[in-house]
Design a protein around this motif. Sequence first.
Motif, PDB file in Angstrom:
ATOM      1  N   SER A  24      55.614  46.193  -7.197  1.00 10.60           N
ATOM      2  CA  SER A  24      56.799  46.781  -7.817  1.00 10.60           C
ATOM      3  C   SER A  24      56.521  47.160  -9.265  1.00 10.60           C
ATOM      4  CB  SER A  24      57.977  45.805  -7.774  1.00 10.60           C
ATOM      5  OG  SER A  24      59.023  46.252  -8.614  1.00 10.60           O
ATOM      6  N   PRO A  25      56.580  48.457  -9.605  1.00 14.13           N
ATOM      7  CA  PRO A  25      56.455  48.854 -11.009  1.00 14.13           C
ATOM      8  C   PRO A  25      57.612  48.366 -11.880  1.00 14.13           C
ATOM      9  CG  PRO A  25      55.909  50.696  -9.576  1.00 14.13           C
ATOM     10  CD  PRO A  25      56.506  49.621  -8.698  1.00 14.13           C
ATOM     11  N   ILE A  26      58.711  47.964 -11.267  1.00 19.41           N
ATOM     12  CA  ILE A  26      59.834  47.413 -12.032  1.00 19.41           C
ATOM     13  C   ILE A  26      59.655  45.917 -12.278  1.00 19.41           C
ATOM     14  CG2 ILE A  26      62.311  46.890 -11.974  1.00 19.41           C
ATOM     15  CD1 ILE A  26      62.786  49.509 -10.568  1.00 19.41           C
ATOM     16  N   HIS A  27      59.297  45.168 -11.234  1.00 15.15           N
ATOM     17  CA  HIS A  27      59.363  43.709 -11.295  1.00 15.15           C
ATOM     18  C   HIS A  27      58.018  43.020 -11.539  1.00 15.15           C
ATOM     19  CE1 HIS A  27      63.500  44.012  -9.903  1.00 15.15           C
ATOM     20  NE2 HIS A  27      63.088  44.778  -8.909  1.00 15.15           N
ATOM     21  N   ASP A  28      56.902  43.620 -11.111  1.00 14.81           N
ATOM     22  CA  ASP A  28      55.607  42.940 -11.211  1.00 14.81           C
ATOM     23  C   ASP A  28      54.941  43.231 -12.554  1.00 14.81           C
ATOM     24  OD1 ASP A  28      55.933  41.938  -8.671  1.00 14.81           O
ATOM     25  OD2 ASP A  28      54.829  43.573  -7.704  1.00 14.81           O
ATOM     26  N   SER A  29      54.196  42.247 -13.038  1.00 20.96           N
ATOM     27  CA  SER A  29      53.497  42.421 -14.320  1.00 20.96           C
ATOM     28  C   SER A  29      52.035  42.798 -14.140  1.00 20.96           C
ATOM     29  CB  SER A  29      53.590  41.130 -15.139  1.00 20.96           C
ATOM     30  OG  SER A  29      53.006  40.046 -14.422  1.00 20.96           O
ATOM     31  N   ALA A  30      51.532  42.762 -12.900  1.00 16.97           N
ATOM     32  CA  ALA A  30      50.128  43.087 -12.638  1.00 16.97           C
ATOM     33  C   ALA A  30      50.012  43.742 -11.270  1.00 16.97           C
ATOM     34  CB  ALA A  30      49.266  41.824 -12.692  1.00 16.97           C
ATOM     35  N   LEU A  31      48.913  44.468 -11.075  1.00 12.45           N
ATOM     36  CA  LEU A  31      48.632  45.074  -9.776  1.00 12.45           C
ATOM     37  C   LEU A  31      48.036  44.041  -8.830  1.00 12.45           C
ATOM     38  CD1 LEU A  31      46.948  48.451 -10.812  1.00 12.45           C
ATOM     39  CD2 LEU A  31      49.187  48.186  -9.711  1.00 12.45           C
ATOM     40  N   PRO A  32      48.258  44.203  -7.528  1.00 11.31           N
ATOM     41  CA  PRO A  32      47.516  43.380  -6.574  1.00 11.31           C
ATOM     42  C   PRO A  32      46.063  43.843  -6.518  1.00 11.31           C
ATOM     43  CG  PRO A  32      48.794  45.048  -5.424  1.00 11.31           C
ATOM     44  CD  PRO A  32      49.155  45.166  -6.876  1.00 11.31           C
ATOM     45  N   GLU A  33      45.216  43.039  -5.916  1.00 14.76           N
ATOM     46  CA  GLU A  33      43.828  43.459  -5.708  1.00 14.76           C
ATOM     47  C   GLU A  33      43.820  44.664  -4.771  1.00 14.76           C
ATOM     48  OE1 GLU A  33      40.948  42.417  -6.955  1.00 14.76           O
ATOM     49  OE2 GLU A  33      41.992  41.039  -8.311  1.00 14.76           O
ATOM     50  N   CYS A  34      43.342  45.810  -5.254  1.00 17.65           N
ATOM     51  CA  CYS A  34      43.326  47.008  -4.423  1.00 17.65           C
ATOM     52  C   CYS A  34      42.288  47.991  -4.942  1.00 17.65           C
ATOM     53  CB  CYS A  34      44.709  47.665  -4.366  1.00 17.65           C
ATOM     54  SG  CYS A  34      45.388  48.111  -5.978  1.00 17.65           S
ATOM     55  N   ASP A  35      41.943  48.938  -4.067  1.00 12.66           N
ATOM     56  CA  ASP A  35      40.915  49.933  -4.373  1.00 12.66           C
ATOM     57  C   ASP A  35      41.500  51.301  -4.671  1.00 12.66           C
ATOM     58  OD1 ASP A  35      38.627  48.144  -3.562  1.00 12.66           O
ATOM     59  OD2 ASP A  35      39.711  48.252  -1.655  1.00 12.66           O
ATOM     60  N   ALA A  36      42.757  51.526  -4.291  1.00 11.91           N
ATOM     61  CA  ALA A  36      43.421  52.812  -4.487  1.00 11.91           C
ATOM     62  C   ALA A  36      44.915  52.549  -4.625  1.00 11.91           C
ATOM     63  CB  ALA A  36      43.146  53.753  -3.314  1.00 11.91           C
TER      64      ALA A  36
END
Length: 441
Positions: free
Chosen positions: A281-293
């Motif tokens: 969530s670009p609103i609620h999360d402070s970091a990205l999950p582990e991902c490649d794209a």
Amino acid sequence: MTTAESVAQCPAVFFAAPASGQGKTTVTAGIARMLKNQGKVVRVFKTGPDYLDPQILEQASGHPVDQLDLWMAGDAYCRQRLYEAACEADIILIEGAMGVFDGEPSSADLAVRFGLPMVIVMDVKGMAQTAAAIIKGIAEFRDDVDVVGMIANGCASARHRELIEGALPESIELMATVARDPELALPERHLGLVQAAEIRDELEARFDAGAKVLLASGLMEKLDQLPSVAFYAPEPSDTPSFPPLLAGVTVGVARDEAFSFIYQANVDALTSLGASVTYFSPIHDSALPECDALWLPGGYPELYGARLAGNQGIREAIQTFFSNDKPILAECGGLLYCLETLTDYDEASHDMLGLLPGHGSMRGRRGCQGMQIARFPEGEVRAHAHHRSVSEGTPEPVAFGQRQRHPAPGEAIFREKRLSASYLHLFFPNNPAAVAGLFLP
């Protein structure tokens, strides 16, 4: 030769209307909930490239809702989805788009292609026998369209019903009437209905109220009398292949109140290509999950501009992801999020990601919509546009969409490092190999 495994029988009905705004979604959702309440397994489909109506219909029916579009998705895709639904459902409902004959292909074209009986949903406020005349005209406009019934929305009284019913041709049954009631209507905003996730509890009350009205009208008995339709599986040679081009790739998908225009078919296409899908969530999360794209889909970023701008952690994480030359696909609302700023309907400007030069702003009720082919360097993908914003100060596009029926250039397609951005909403199953190229690390 057709085998027993390639055909499935199931009652089905196509709900169309003389125009937009007649109450098709309200009525179809009420019917889906009525059938669900009666213990029926009901599968619902929506005609055309719609994101919002399927959210409503999914909650009402309790099952995922796929979009059916002969141009964007193709005959084989639509045929496969209907066949799969017929294998498990007690009844299939398909909601049309716009007026019954509008568009190329139209709702009527889809109904005829799959032999679906049609029921016309019509707002009858301010008319009586004239409503029957319009229904008769629709039924006779093309000799291959099978109009079997009508649902009179906004019917004022028993006498109103009698006048309409008495004027209908014998071959067209008045299957139900629905009174004009604000407790049944679905809330709307500038791109259509309000998203289901925002008003879930309110929708439950409206669905159940609509189901009760339709059950009392005797519609259940009429639907029980519908004959079965034969749905045939497509030939394997007609369906697109999904080679494991994204095996080992994890795609992070933005999904929250601001980004929700996501076809389930697109998610299924990614997994069929071998990818793993994770959400953030670009609103609620402070970091990205582990991902490649990353996939930044469309939605309503203009309604959450301050919260998107204020989430510095996720903004910096996406900016770093972009700087590391990792692939990002941004569609419509996702494109706006990638620009430097976004100005909302209140004329407030909010800082966005700044991955792409330019500034987005909303522009009232006027907008752009229509089918286009997205012409990426990786290949062509069928898509559609529907937005009420404008982007200015953007770089030179690498390509433009090709409009379905007009020679003018379509939506601009931008490339910056590994970012691919456009107003176009892609339909991934149309060209899986080209889509895989957009996400390959």
